[in-house]
Scaffold this active site. Structure first.
Site, PDB file in Angstrom:
ATOM      1  N   GLU A  17      -4.767  14.018  -1.411  1.00 50.75           N
ATOM      2  CA  GLU A  17      -3.575  13.224  -1.708  1.00 50.75           C
ATOM      3  C   GLU A  17      -2.780  13.874  -2.833  1.00 50.75           C
ATOM      4  OE1 GLU A  17      -3.398   8.685  -2.394  1.00 50.75           O
ATOM      5  OE2 GLU A  17      -2.907   9.540  -4.354  1.00 50.75           O
ATOM      6  N   TYR A  49       4.005   7.007  -1.952  1.00 53.49           N
ATOM      7  CA  TYR A  49       5.369   6.495  -1.825  1.00 53.49           C
ATOM      8  C   TYR A  49       5.620   5.465  -2.913  1.00 53.49           C
ATOM      9  CZ  TYR A  49       9.402   4.261   0.423  1.00 53.49           C
ATOM     10  OH  TYR A  49      10.637   3.758   0.707  1.00 53.49           O
ATOM     11  N   ALA A  51       4.767   5.020  -5.826  1.00 58.97           N
ATOM     12  CA  ALA A  51       3.710   4.539  -6.726  1.00 58.97           C
ATOM     13  C   ALA A  51       3.813   5.224  -8.077  1.00 58.97           C
ATOM     14  CB  ALA A  51       2.336   4.821  -6.125  1.00 58.97           C
ATOM     15  N   HIS A 148     -10.004  -6.008  -2.877  1.00 56.55           N
ATOM     16  CA  HIS A 148      -8.729  -5.767  -3.573  1.00 56.55           C
ATOM     17  C   HIS A 148      -8.754  -6.518  -4.905  1.00 56.55           C
ATOM     18  CE1 HIS A 148      -4.347  -6.203  -4.367  1.00 56.55           C
ATOM     19  NE2 HIS A 148      -4.310  -4.984  -3.852  1.00 56.55           N
ATOM     20  N   GLN A 175      -9.787   2.795  -1.234  1.00 62.52           N
ATOM     21  CA  GLN A 175      -9.523   2.831  -2.678  1.00 62.52           C
ATOM     22  C   GLN A 175     -10.605   3.698  -3.321  1.00 62.52           C
ATOM     23  OE1 GLN A 175      -7.759   2.761  -5.261  1.00 62.52           O
ATOM     24  NE2 GLN A 175      -7.175   0.596  -5.226  1.00 62.52           N
TER      25      GLN A 175
HETATM   26  P1  FAD Z   1      -2.550  -5.818   2.077  1.00 60.20           P
HETATM   27  O1  FAD Z   1      -3.548  -5.384   3.083  1.00 60.20           O
HETATM   28  O2  FAD Z   1      -1.347  -6.533   2.575  1.00 60.20           O
HETATM   29  O3  FAD Z   1      -3.308  -6.699   1.011  1.00 60.20           O
HETATM   30  C1  FAD Z   1      -2.627  -7.203  -0.143  1.00 60.20           C
HETATM   31  C2  FAD Z   1      -3.347  -8.432  -0.695  1.00 60.20           C
HETATM   32  O4  FAD Z   1      -3.184  -9.505   0.246  1.00 60.20           O
HETATM   33  C3  FAD Z   1      -4.852  -8.238  -0.845  1.00 60.20           C
HETATM   34  O5  FAD Z   1      -5.284  -9.003  -1.951  1.00 60.20           O
HETATM   35  C4  FAD Z   1      -5.416  -8.797   0.429  1.00 60.20           C
HETATM   36  O6  FAD Z   1      -6.742  -9.245   0.244  1.00 60.20           O
HETATM   37  C5  FAD Z   1      -4.455  -9.933   0.717  1.00 60.20           C
HETATM   38  N1  FAD Z   1      -4.267 -10.193   2.158  1.00 60.20           N
HETATM   39  C6  FAD Z   1      -4.159  -9.276   3.170  1.00 60.20           C
HETATM   40  N2  FAD Z   1      -3.969  -9.898   4.352  1.00 60.20           N
HETATM   41  C7  FAD Z   1      -3.943 -11.232   4.078  1.00 60.20           C
HETATM   42  C8  FAD Z   1      -3.799 -12.411   4.873  1.00 60.20           C
HETATM   43  N3  FAD Z   1      -3.633 -12.331   6.194  1.00 60.20           N
HETATM   44  N4  FAD Z   1      -3.809 -13.618   4.249  1.00 60.20           N
HETATM   45  C9  FAD Z   1      -3.981 -13.715   2.900  1.00 60.20           C
HETATM   46  N5  FAD Z   1      -4.157 -12.644   2.098  1.00 60.20           N
HETATM   47  C10 FAD Z   1      -4.128 -11.424   2.676  1.00 60.20           C
HETATM   48  N6  FAD Z   1       0.755   1.785  -3.485  1.00 60.20           N
HETATM   49  C11 FAD Z   1       1.998   2.318  -3.524  1.00 60.20           C
HETATM   50  O7  FAD Z   1       2.922   1.700  -4.065  1.00 60.20           O
HETATM   51  N7  FAD Z   1       2.268   3.552  -2.970  1.00 60.20           N
HETATM   52  C12 FAD Z   1       1.311   4.290  -2.361  1.00 60.20           C
HETATM   53  O8  FAD Z   1       1.577   5.393  -1.879  1.00 60.20           O
HETATM   54  C13 FAD Z   1      -0.025   3.755  -2.294  1.00 60.20           C
HETATM   55  N8  FAD Z   1      -1.021   4.442  -1.681  1.00 60.20           N
HETATM   56  C14 FAD Z   1      -2.263   3.869  -1.572  1.00 60.20           C
HETATM   57  C15 FAD Z   1      -3.259   4.546  -0.865  1.00 60.20           C
HETATM   58  C16 FAD Z   1      -4.535   3.989  -0.728  1.00 60.20           C
HETATM   59  C17 FAD Z   1      -5.596   4.737   0.045  1.00 60.20           C
HETATM   60  C18 FAD Z   1      -4.833   2.728  -1.326  1.00 60.20           C
HETATM   61  C19 FAD Z   1      -6.207   2.145  -1.221  1.00 60.20           C
HETATM   62  C20 FAD Z   1      -3.838   2.044  -2.027  1.00 60.20           C
HETATM   63  C21 FAD Z   1      -2.547   2.584  -2.155  1.00 60.20           C
HETATM   64  N9  FAD Z   1      -1.529   1.922  -2.822  1.00 60.20           N
HETATM   65  C22 FAD Z   1      -0.257   2.472  -2.886  1.00 60.20           C
HETATM   66  C23 FAD Z   1      -1.794   0.640  -3.508  1.00 60.20           C
HETATM   67  C24 FAD Z   1      -1.574  -0.579  -2.591  1.00 60.20           C
HETATM   68  O9  FAD Z   1      -0.239  -0.630  -2.180  1.00 60.20           O
HETATM   69  C25 FAD Z   1      -1.957  -1.805  -3.401  1.00 60.20           C
HETATM   70  O10 FAD Z   1      -3.345  -1.866  -3.624  1.00 60.20           O
HETATM   71  C26 FAD Z   1      -1.456  -3.139  -2.854  1.00 60.20           C
HETATM   72  O11 FAD Z   1      -1.619  -4.143  -3.850  1.00 60.20           O
HETATM   73  C27 FAD Z   1      -2.193  -3.611  -1.605  1.00 60.20           C
HETATM   74  O12 FAD Z   1      -1.801  -2.880  -0.519  1.00 60.20           O
HETATM   75  P2  FAD Z   1      -2.472  -3.105   0.926  1.00 60.20           P
HETATM   76  O13 FAD Z   1      -1.766  -2.201   1.823  1.00 60.20           O
HETATM   77  O14 FAD Z   1      -3.934  -3.040   0.845  1.00 60.20           O
HETATM   78  O15 FAD Z   1      -2.010  -4.627   1.194  1.00 60.20           O
END
Ligand code: FAD
Length: 287
Positions: A17, A49, A51, A148, A175
């Protein structure tokens, strides 16, 4: 090439990455980094993106495009929905298609401190579904070995993973974590929940005491006592700390490969020497 297809061979997929440099540093700095990483022939390189205050979202596509065209490596373009509504996403995907970028890591992104709502997509799974409406793209999503940071109930972790797969995710990237047992537990939990897509382990070596403190609070990752002792011993000596922590990361990755994980993704922090010191050995070890 679609990243989802890379997992069809029995080899551990090895990836890196990078993030767009701050605007004032200019894009050339990242190209120097990529030039150094090129010799490792990673299976793909992901580009974050928006971040961590990095140099603008357009830079992600520019870098992804260059990774493909100049270095012949498959790029994975991260995309978040916190700042993008449906129209923005459609435009960005159109630009990706024009640039022949066909792999996207669909994320929600971190919510702003003001707590403002996400415009059109509530969760990452909604973005996954929107991107998968076009079969040009292979789509990855994030997963969390220790849950998370904002998630209250552990069991929800697997349900949300399954929902992302059902929305069309082809693979997951985790993560960062420092305790492989946490990752193995997540694999078991995901399997029991019915998740079938490949899950890649995200590894970030520690470079300083301050970095690890920040990471723990940002991600909620736990520290095994071996690592705590190592930080205690070398915490005031950055050179020795880095050496010891690269050994630790290398051991973590070797163990993951020995366990037959689908992939290992190294967070390089745009420091090529980290990848050069840890990653090269792994090529000989992977199955
Ligand atoms: P989601 O899967 O939508 O989850 C977000 C929160 O909502 C979590 O607490 C989850 O438990 C909860 N949730 C999910 N689905 C539901 C549901 N149906 N009902 C209720 N609650 C729910 N951030 C950036 O800004 N740019 C990046 O490039 C970036 N790259 C990343 C790469 C990796 C490999 C990882 C692990 C994280 C990255 N992040 C990045 C951080 C990420 O955007 C944050 O951790 C963010 O807070 C959660 O993203 P997610 O896609 O997991 O969200």
């Amino acid at each position: 090439m679609k990243i989802g297809d890379l997992f069809q061979t029995n080899k551990t997929v090895l990836s890196l990455e990078v993030f767009p440099p701050k605007k004032e540093s200019g894009l050339e700095t990242i190209y120097q980094t990529l030039q150094e990483l090129e010799s490792l022939s990673p299976d793909f390189v992901s580009v974050t993106y928006g971040a961590g205050g990095s140099g603008g979202c357009n830079a992600t596509l520019e870098i992804a495009k260059t990774i493909k065209e100049r270095y012949g490596i498959e790029p994975l373009h991260h995309l978040t929905c916190v700042n993008n509504g449906q129209k923005d996403v459609a435009e960005i995907l159109q630009e990706m298609k024009k640039a022949h970028v066909e792999n996207v890591l669909a994320l929600r992104g971190d919510l702003p401190e003001t707590g403002e709502a996400v415009p059109d997509f509530c969760y990452a799974k909604d973005l996954v579904a929107a991107i998968k409406a076009d079969d040009h793209f292979s789509v990855g999503a994030a997963c969390y070995p220790e849950g998370h940071i904002s998630q209250a109930i552990d069991q929800e972790n697997y349900q949300h993973l399954l929902e992302k797969e059902q929305a069309g995710a082809d693979f997951f990237i985790s993560q960062l974590f420092f305790d492989n047992d946490c990752f193995y537990r997540m694999l078991e939990g995901a399997d029991q929940a019915g998740v079938t897509k490949p899950i890649v382990a995200g590894i970030m070596p520690i470079l300083s005491k301050a970095q690890v403190q920040k990471m723990i609070f940002m991600c909620g990752s736990s520290l095994p006592s071996k690592l705590i002792k190592l930080i205690h011993r070398y915490g005031e000596d950055p050179v020795e700390l880095q050496k010891a922590s690269l050994d630790y990361a290398w051991e973590q990755m070797s163990d993951l490969i020995a366990h037959g994980v689908d992939g290992v993704h190294l967070y390089t922090m745009n420091r090529p020497e980290i990848a050069l010191k840890t990653f090269d050995y792994l090529r000989g070890e992977r199955h």
